[in-house]
Design a protein around this motif. Sequence first.
Motif, mmCIF file in Angstrom:
data_model
loop_
_atom_site.group_PDB
_atom_site.id
_atom_site.type_symbol
_atom_site.label_atom_id
_atom_site.label_comp_id
_atom_site.label_asym_id
_atom_site.label_seq_id
_atom_site.Cartn_x
_atom_site.Cartn_y
_atom_site.Cartn_z
ATOM 1 N N ILE A 56 0.701 -1.332 0.035
ATOM 2 C CA ILE A 56 0.282 -0.017 -0.034
ATOM 3 C C ILE A 56 0.805 1.074 0.193
ATOM 4 O O ILE A 56 1.995 1.291 0.771
ATOM 5 N N TYR A 115 -4.335 5.202 4.277
ATOM 6 C CA TYR A 115 -5.215 4.006 4.049
ATOM 7 C C TYR A 115 -5.956 3.549 5.440
ATOM 8 O O TYR A 115 -7.057 3.632 5.441
ATOM 9 N N THR A 125 -8.558 6.206 6.177
ATOM 10 C CA THR A 125 -9.698 5.835 5.182
ATOM 11 C C THR A 125 -10.676 4.781 5.994
ATOM 12 O O THR A 125 -11.923 4.896 6.071
ATOM 13 N N THR A 154 -9.570 -4.730 1.760
ATOM 14 C CA THR A 154 -10.413 -3.732 2.560
ATOM 15 C C THR A 154 -11.496 -4.352 3.089
ATOM 16 O O THR A 154 -11.920 -4.305 4.050
ATOM 17 N N ASN A 210 -10.398 3.411 -4.914
ATOM 18 C CA ASN A 210 -9.260 3.451 -6.258
ATOM 19 C C ASN A 210 -10.267 2.555 -7.245
ATOM 20 O O ASN A 210 -9.563 1.741 -7.990
ATOM 21 N N CYS A 238 -11.459 11.534 -0.501
ATOM 22 C CA CYS A 238 -12.298 10.714 0.184
ATOM 23 C C CYS A 238 -13.765 11.371 0.351
ATOM 24 O O CYS A 238 -13.738 12.558 0.804
#
Length: 211
Positions: free
Chosen positions: A22, A28, A31, A55, A115, A205
């Motif tokens: 990542i 990340y 998020t 995720t 993404n 985001c």
Amino acid sequence: MNAASDARFWDRTSRRYAKSAIGDPAGYERTLERTRALLRPDSRVLELGCGTGTTALRLAADAGSYLATDISAGMIAIANEKLAASPVPALAFRIATAEALAQEAARFDIVMGFNYLHLVRDLPGTLRSIHGLLAAQGLFISKTPCVGDMNPLIRLLLPAMRAIGAAPYASAFREAELKQHMEAAGFEILAVEDHATKGTENRPCIVARKR
């Protein structure tokens, strides 16, 4: 080039993709934290463009049900391998697109696309499908690169890389354009946040609610 060629690209690269790191781990995690705060124990969740399931495996335990989908059979195969190794009862993986799912009866409280939106070929159409997949007042959570706001060299290189099979299709919209498309599809934008902790990519985001 079409959706089938996109799927073949991701099938070819799925094992390499699964091993890649990542790029911004702290961003990340931010998020994930923001998304987890919006989940409820009874939430019906759909994730689009789930890749190899990283995720989904992190978030599914916080939802009532969690369907994670991707256009690539190779990606979903790896995701199912991970799920078999670390079962999460609420989670299921499936090869599917937003457009195909919109033809079915199931509706979701939350749809996620991380993404993802820059990789779809018909952004307005996909957003309309996502709108249709949501229950009343449902939430759409997106975090995707706005290539049009990034280094112009990237926009120049992408077509050449696609031509030799080194990159997938990717559109080059700006953040302002993305928000306009979301509003035109029937969403009310509730929040736009920058979760990046390094780099200069514009990857907002966005939390939006179905009107």
